[in-house]
Design an enzyme around this catalytic site. Structure first.
Site, short mmCIF file in Angstrom:
data_model
loop_
_atom_site.label_atom_id
_atom_site.label_comp_id
_atom_site.label_asym_id
_atom_site.label_seq_id
_atom_site.Cartn_x
_atom_site.Cartn_y
_atom_site.Cartn_z
CE LYS A 64 -6.07 -28.57 -2.56
NZ LYS A 64 -6.19 -30.02 -2.82
NE ARG A 65 -0.99 -23.51 2.85
CZ ARG A 65 -0.24 -23.66 1.75
NH1 ARG A 65 -0.21 -24.83 1.15
NH2 ARG A 65 0.47 -22.65 1.27
#
Length: 514
Positions: free
Chosen positions: A261-262
């Site tokens: 998700k980063r």
């Protein structure tokens, strides 16, 4: 300690157990899909459990996002925090009293021990191991065999201990995997299984909860292969029946890195809703990431079909077909699938799915009138063949609902107008002014009304036949006048939907601006 599941159930029971630590990861849907498909194939049960023991990263809104996104995808669970079930509660934070008896047994049997090492002491230990490039890593067992008093006399002491597993030299490193066959994991270290805050770590909680809830098959990502020896030891030490394991391949970016998700917005499950993907297309795509197309026998032999429903996926499900190689998350393939699914929808259904996006974009009011809804269906039929995302509809639909005098001409559309644009518009306006603002009699063949077939015939006669222009250049100024854009839905159908008054008003407005 209870014995609610002393023997594994005769029908499969599977679970997905996400952590509410932020936007749900697309991997949660991926795992849920394969768990649910096998459960439905075998007539078993699918459980949703919330693993919320990581209180430092816990987010209160994340749990509801998990529920909402999985429901959006149609991946329904039989038991869970919101629907209940015979093994409630289904949140780990509500099961804290369940874990302590298991910890006490492990301590009493010598399979676990207290550790009073401070965080600073552990950080120093790891730094020294890295600096010396030691082949031995992990906890150094400073606390093993010591009483609290004995440990307190040594540096790096903290009064509130954790509990660690005591890993034996003969830990089981090889196990049978439903996807990978015989699988070998690296030797584990003395893992913390009970934290100082009274919460279990993942390793203890997952074993206890899976046992207490009768889980027969543990399906999870391949990153957990290295943890499987720890879990097998816990099952055996506690005298619990072992489930079957299936470790799914990790989803990967185009550079082969693990999708996170980063670094990748597509790792967030909510992103797919925001970007206008259909849930059935995403389910189909996730299945294809680790599973082959459905093979059918046709008159000319076997035929592979990549487009299939969840029900078809579950009907044909077989662990032996899962590809253990980490799949590349190809959004181009998802876009292709999404376009296919959009084109298969009934126009009325597609218009209903577009409506929330159009309201959010300000194209339509929150409560559109019946007339606006009727026009939306007409426009939807025009844009459906080339639509790939629900979010891409707003710019195409907006011109049909904006006032004629508020239509904005895109600068790039105006820039591509040729020198003869004024002549083209004058000829078009003159020809269209002769058409009545009514539909022709389709029964008698009187095509003199404002239908797209007649509009096209009249404009082709005026611009192509009389002015000698190629259609590509003849109709470009009209397209810009009607939609404000260089590329738009079919021109003549658009003019029929807008009607004679609006169409002529827009043609005149562009002509006056030249």
């Amino acid at each position: 300690m209870t014995a609610s599941s002393s023997n594994l159930a005769s029908t499969p029971r599977l679970r997905v157990a996400p952590s509410p630590t932020g936007d749900p990861h697309v991997g949660t849907a991926y795992m849920s899909l394969f768990n649910l498909a096998f459960a439905r194939h075998e007539g078993g049960s699918f459980v949703l459990r919330i693993e919320d023991t990581d209180r430092a990263r816990f987010r209160a809104d994340s749990e509801e996002q998990i529920f909402a996104t999985l429901r959006w995808l149609g991946l329904a669970w039989d038991e869970g925090p919101d629907v209940g079930g015979p093994y409630a509660p289904y949140r780990q934070s509500e099961r804290l009293d369940t874990y302590r008896p298991y910890v006490e047994k492990l301590l009493a049997d010598g399979h676990a021990y207290y550790c009073w090492c401070s965080a600073e002491r552990l950080a120093q230990m790891r730094a020294e191991q890295q600096a010396s490039k030691s082949s031995v890593t992990g906890y150094d067992r400073l606390c093993l065999g010591k009483t609290r008093e004995e440990r307190a006399e040594l540096p790096g002491f903290t009064p509130t201990p954790v509990v660690r597993m005591r890993i034996p030299d003969d830990a089981p490193l090889v196990f049978d995997d439903l996807i990978r066959g015989e699988t070998k994991a690296p030797p584990p270290d003395d893992q913390v299984i009970f934290k100082a805050d009274g919460f279990p770590t993942y390793h203890l909680a997952v074993v206890v909860d899976d046992h207490e809830m009768g889980i027969t098959h543990v399906v999870r990502g391949e990153e957990w292969i290295s943890s499987t020896p720890k879990h097998l030891l816990l099952y055996r030490w506690l005298g619990l029946p072992e489930p079957r394991f299936a470790h799914m391949p990790l989803l990967r970016n185009t550079d082969k890195s693990k999708i996170s998700k980063r670094k990748n917005p597509a790792a967030r499950l909510t992103w797919f809703q925001q970007e206008g993907y259909l849930p059935e297309a995403l389910v189909n795509f996730l299945a294809l990431l680790a599973y082959p197309p459905i093979t059918e026998e046709g008159p000319e032999g076997s035929v592979e079909r990549e487009v299939f429903s969840f029900e078809e996926f579950a009907q044909h499900f077989d662990w032996s077909k899962v590809n253990p190689v980490g799949p590349i998350f190809d959004l181009g393939k998802l876009d292709w699938l999404n376009g296919l699914y959009i084109r298969e929808l009934e126009v009325k259904e597609l218009a209903a799915r577009l409506l929330p996006f159009l309201v959010e974009a300000g194209v339509l009011p929150p409560r559109p009138s019946l007339g606006e809804l009727g026009r939306l269906e007409e426009v939807t039929a025009l844009i459906q063949p080339r639509l790939t995302h629900l979010t891409k509809a707003a710019d195409q639909v907006r011109p049909y609902f904006v006032a004629d005098d508020e239509l904005v001409i895109d600068p790039d559309a105006r820039a591509q107008l040729k020198e003869n644009a004024a002549q083209v518009l004058d000829a078009a306006i003159q020809r269209l002014e002769a058409l009545p603002d009514r539909q022709g009699d389709l029964v008698t063949g009187d095509g003199r009304g404002w239908e797209h077939e007649n509009i096209q015939a009249q404009l082709r006669a005026a611009l192509v036949d009389e002015l000698g222009l190629k259609p590509k250049f003849a109709f470009a100024p009209l397209r810009t006048a009607i939609s404000g854009a260089r590329v738009s839905p079919p021109l003549f159908e658009s003019m029929e939907i807008l009607g004679r008054h609006s169409s002529l008003a827009r043609l005149r407005a562009l002509r006056a601006s030249l």
